[in-house]
Structures are given as structure tokens and as C-alpha cells.
Design a protein around this motif. Structure first.
Motif, mmCIF file in Angstrom:
data_model
loop_
_atom_site.group_PDB
_atom_site.id
_atom_site.type_symbol
_atom_site.label_atom_id
_atom_site.label_comp_id
_atom_site.label_asym_id
_atom_site.label_seq_id
_atom_site.Cartn_x
_atom_site.Cartn_y
_atom_site.Cartn_z
ATOM 1 N N TYR A 68 49.777 91.166 -60.137
ATOM 2 C CA TYR A 68 48.348 90.862 -60.151
ATOM 3 C C TYR A 68 47.938 90.283 -58.803
ATOM 4 C CZ TYR A 68 43.807 89.023 -61.496
ATOM 5 O OH TYR A 68 42.462 88.762 -61.563
ATOM 6 N N LEU A 69 46.703 90.600 -58.400
ATOM 7 C CA LEU A 69 46.157 90.135 -57.128
ATOM 8 C C LEU A 69 47.079 90.513 -55.968
ATOM 9 C CD1 LEU A 69 44.548 86.659 -57.940
ATOM 10 C CD2 LEU A 69 43.379 88.771 -57.317
ATOM 11 N N VAL A 70 47.375 91.792 -55.912
ATOM 12 C CA VAL A 70 48.222 92.310 -54.842
ATOM 13 C C VAL A 70 47.509 93.481 -54.157
ATOM 14 C CG1 VAL A 70 50.362 91.621 -55.974
ATOM 15 C CG2 VAL A 70 49.431 93.903 -56.406
ATOM 16 N N THR A 71 48.000 93.822 -53.000
ATOM 17 C CA THR A 71 47.463 94.939 -52.232
ATOM 18 C C THR A 71 48.260 96.214 -52.520
ATOM 19 O OG1 THR A 71 48.948 94.510 -50.382
ATOM 20 C CG2 THR A 71 46.830 93.335 -50.391
ATOM 21 N N PRO A 72 47.729 97.376 -52.164
ATOM 22 C CA PRO A 72 48.530 98.599 -52.288
ATOM 23 C C PRO A 72 49.831 98.526 -51.483
ATOM 24 C CG PRO A 72 46.214 99.159 -52.077
ATOM 25 C CD PRO A 72 46.316 97.677 -51.839
ATOM 26 N N GLU A 73 49.820 97.780 -50.376
ATOM 27 C CA GLU A 73 51.053 97.608 -49.592
ATOM 28 C C GLU A 73 52.114 96.878 -50.413
ATOM 29 O OE1 GLU A 73 47.740 98.545 -47.075
ATOM 30 O OE2 GLU A 73 47.982 96.891 -48.492
ATOM 31 N N HIS A 74 51.691 95.878 -51.172
ATOM 32 C CA HIS A 74 52.619 95.183 -52.066
ATOM 33 C C HIS A 74 53.150 96.142 -53.116
ATOM 34 C CE1 HIS A 74 53.862 92.745 -55.540
ATOM 35 N NE2 HIS A 74 54.127 91.783 -54.683
ATOM 36 N N THR A 75 52.282 97.001 -53.642
ATOM 37 C CA THR A 75 52.704 97.975 -54.646
ATOM 38 C C THR A 75 53.786 98.894 -54.089
ATOM 39 O OG1 THR A 75 50.572 97.903 -55.780
ATOM 40 C CG2 THR A 75 51.911 99.876 -56.105
ATOM 41 N N ALA A 76 53.625 99.319 -52.851
ATOM 42 C CA ALA A 76 54.634 100.174 -52.225
ATOM 43 C C ALA A 76 55.965 99.444 -52.082
ATOM 44 C CB ALA A 76 54.137 100.648 -50.860
ATOM 45 N N THR B 196 45.291 77.863 -55.641
ATOM 46 C CA THR B 196 45.907 76.554 -55.845
ATOM 47 C C THR B 196 47.380 76.663 -56.225
ATOM 48 O OG1 THR B 196 45.394 76.403 -58.226
ATOM 49 C CG2 THR B 196 43.673 75.703 -56.671
ATOM 50 N N LEU B 197 47.886 77.876 -56.397
ATOM 51 C CA LEU B 197 49.250 78.082 -56.884
ATOM 52 C C LEU B 197 50.167 78.525 -55.744
ATOM 53 C CD1 LEU B 197 48.370 80.003 -60.179
ATOM 54 C CD2 LEU B 197 48.871 77.560 -59.924
ATOM 55 N N PRO B 198 51.185 77.722 -55.410
ATOM 56 C CA PRO B 198 52.069 78.056 -54.288
ATOM 57 C C PRO B 198 52.745 79.419 -54.415
ATOM 58 C CG PRO B 198 52.386 75.765 -54.931
ATOM 59 C CD PRO B 198 51.486 76.382 -55.968
ATOM 60 N N ASN B 199 53.104 79.822 -55.635
ATOM 61 C CA ASN B 199 53.777 81.114 -55.787
ATOM 62 C C ASN B 199 52.908 82.255 -55.273
ATOM 63 O OD1 ASN B 199 55.862 79.731 -56.963
ATOM 64 N ND2 ASN B 199 55.569 80.547 -59.020
ATOM 65 N N TYR B 200 51.622 82.213 -55.614
ATOM 66 C CA TYR B 200 50.714 83.247 -55.132
ATOM 67 C C TYR B 200 50.509 83.128 -53.625
ATOM 68 C CZ TYR B 200 49.248 85.491 -59.464
ATOM 69 O OH TYR B 200 49.216 86.240 -60.617
ATOM 70 N N CYS B 201 50.287 81.912 -53.149
ATOM 71 C CA CYS B 201 50.047 81.723 -51.715
ATOM 72 C C CYS B 201 51.234 82.193 -50.887
ATOM 73 C CB CYS B 201 49.734 80.259 -51.426
ATOM 74 S SG CYS B 201 48.136 79.712 -52.089
ATOM 75 N N ASN B 202 52.438 81.893 -51.329
ATOM 76 C CA ASN B 202 53.630 82.335 -50.595
ATOM 77 C C ASN B 202 53.746 83.855 -50.603
ATOM 78 O OD1 ASN B 202 54.389 79.700 -50.003
ATOM 79 N ND2 ASN B 202 55.658 79.494 -51.826
ATOM 80 N N SER B 203 53.380 84.465 -51.727
ATOM 81 C CA SER B 203 53.417 85.924 -51.809
ATOM 82 C C SER B 203 52.419 86.543 -50.839
ATOM 83 C CB SER B 203 53.103 86.372 -53.240
ATOM 84 O OG SER B 203 52.979 87.782 -53.317
ATOM 85 N N TRP B 204 51.213 85.977 -50.768
ATOM 86 C CA TRP B 204 50.206 86.512 -49.851
ATOM 87 C C TRP B 204 50.614 86.340 -48.397
ATOM 88 C CZ3 TRP B 204 46.369 83.429 -53.253
ATOM 89 C CH2 TRP B 204 46.035 84.195 -54.387
ATOM 90 N N LYS B 205 51.236 85.198 -48.088
ATOM 91 C CA LYS B 205 51.689 84.986 -46.708
ATOM 92 C C LYS B 205 52.790 85.979 -46.351
ATOM 93 C CE LYS B 205 50.471 80.074 -46.495
ATOM 94 N NZ LYS B 205 50.969 78.681 -46.409
ATOM 95 N N ALA B 206 53.622 86.322 -47.325
ATOM 96 C CA ALA B 206 54.663 87.318 -47.084
ATOM 97 C C ALA B 206 54.066 88.694 -46.799
ATOM 98 C CB ALA B 206 55.610 87.387 -48.284
#
Length: 207
Positions: A82-90, A130-140
């Protein structure tokens, strides 16, 4: 449920977040990968005394980072994001391999005015910032601290939430499918947190 609906039921499992597990529920938040692996092993060993279903229930794991997605390919039937880009999907498809389920949930706004569309999108993204797990995923994925500040930059919001006319929303669905999603679960956003049924009626048949 699986028997009632001809094998269509999919069970999604996730470890959630420390902030909600400990702060809201008062439970202990354990290391995500060992906790999920143990839970899946316990499910597999649990006794089932009724007549066995014709097919085992499909399980997908909520995953943002590589290790959880890989676990979904190893001990379950796939992953859910959830809340990911197509690049994440790939990237997720590459981690899962070609044969596992990849169920991508995509929030969408049927609005062509950028100011109005982004306001609705930011109201959806606000909590997850506000959730570190999501923020870390987006930074990755390459987003910066500046992208995540003050409700998210326009580029950040546009990358995660599809908005525009029907053609623009269909294009976002197709981008995930082309990147390797098995199915795209649309989340139709409207002002005030309500559901925009126009999106469901126009897009669900092709999602």
C-alpha cells in the motif's frame, strides 16, 4: 469464507507498526520477520477438525521492504502493498518471483484540479507519514526528508496517490500491472474520508 466463495477469499496478514501495536493496543511489538514467520508456522500446525476445504486458503503478507516481501514468497502465496509506486511494484515482483501473488492497493482521487486532488491525497497520506516503517520504505525508493516534510511534497503525493480524470487513474493501474502486480486494489478517496463510488463504478471492472 473460502468454501462459500469458491476459493476467492484471500487472507492478508501484517505485523502493523510499533506505534499502533504498543501505543494503541498495549501489545508487544516484536521483530517483524521472526514474528511473522512464527505466526505462519503456527497457522500451518494448527489443528483443523472440520472437513478440509478443497483448496488451502490463500495468504498474502503486507510488506513494504524486501525481507517481508521475500517471506511472502517463501511461506505464503504472495504479498500485499500500500502507498507504493510502480517502481516499488517492480522491485517486489523481482523479490517474489514470477508465480506469486502481488496485490497492490492504490489510493485514487477522481479530481483534475491539482489543489483539490492533492488536499484529498494528503489527508490520506498524513497518518502514514507518522509511521517509521512507511517513511523508511519511501526513503529506500529515493524520496528525501524534504519530500516527507509538511504533509509531503507534490512529487511525493503524486507518486503515491493517483489523481486526475478516469484516463489518468486507469493509467496508474496499468503502470502497476505492467510492473508485475497480479491485481490492483483501488481505494477510492473523497473529501472527508468518504468513498467516491464514481471511481468504483468506472474503474473496478478493469482493476
Amino acid at each position: 469464507l473460502n468454501e462459500q466463495w469458491g476459493g476467492r477469499f484471500i487472507l492478508g496478514l501484517g505485523v502493523s507498526h510499533r506505534e499502533t501495536v504498543e501505543g494503541m493496543r498495549g501489545h508487544q511489538y516484536e521483530k517483524p520477520i521472526p514474528a511473522m514467520r512464527s505466526y505462519l508456522e503456527a497457522i500451518a500446525k494448527a489443528p483443523y477438525y472440520a472437513v478440509p476445504p478443497a483448496e488451502p486458503t490463500t495468504i498474502v503478507l503486507a510488506g513494504l521492504r524486501d525481507k517481508m516481501i521475500q517471506l511472502g514468497g517463501e511461506q505464503a502465496q504472495g504479498a500485499h502493498s500500500y502507498l507504493v509506486t510502480p517502481e516499488h511494484t517492480a522491485q517486489a515482483r523481482a523479490n517474489l518471483g514470477p508465480d506469486k501473488l502481488l496485490c497492490v492497493e492504490q489510493p485514487m482521487v477522481l479530481e483534475t484540479d491539482p489543489v483539490k486532488a492533492r488536499a484529498i491525497a494528503r489527508s490520506e497520506v498524513e497518518f502514514y507519514l507518522t509511521l517509521p516503517n512507511y517513511c523508511n520504505s519511501w526513503k529506500a525508493l529515493g524520496f528525501s526528508d524534504e519530500d516527507l516534510a509538511n504533509g509531503g511534497s507534490d512529487h511525493f503525493v503524486d507518486s503515491l496517490v493517483g489523481w486526475g480524470d478516469e484516463a489518468a487513474l486507469r493509467k496508474r493501474i496499468d503502470e502497476h500491472l505492467s510492473a508485475g502486480a497480479t491485481q490492483v486494489c483501488i481505494k477510492p478517496l473523497a473529501p472527508g474520508g468518504s468513498i467516491d463510488m464514481r471511481i468504483v463504478e468506472s474503474l473496478a471492472p478493469g482493476a
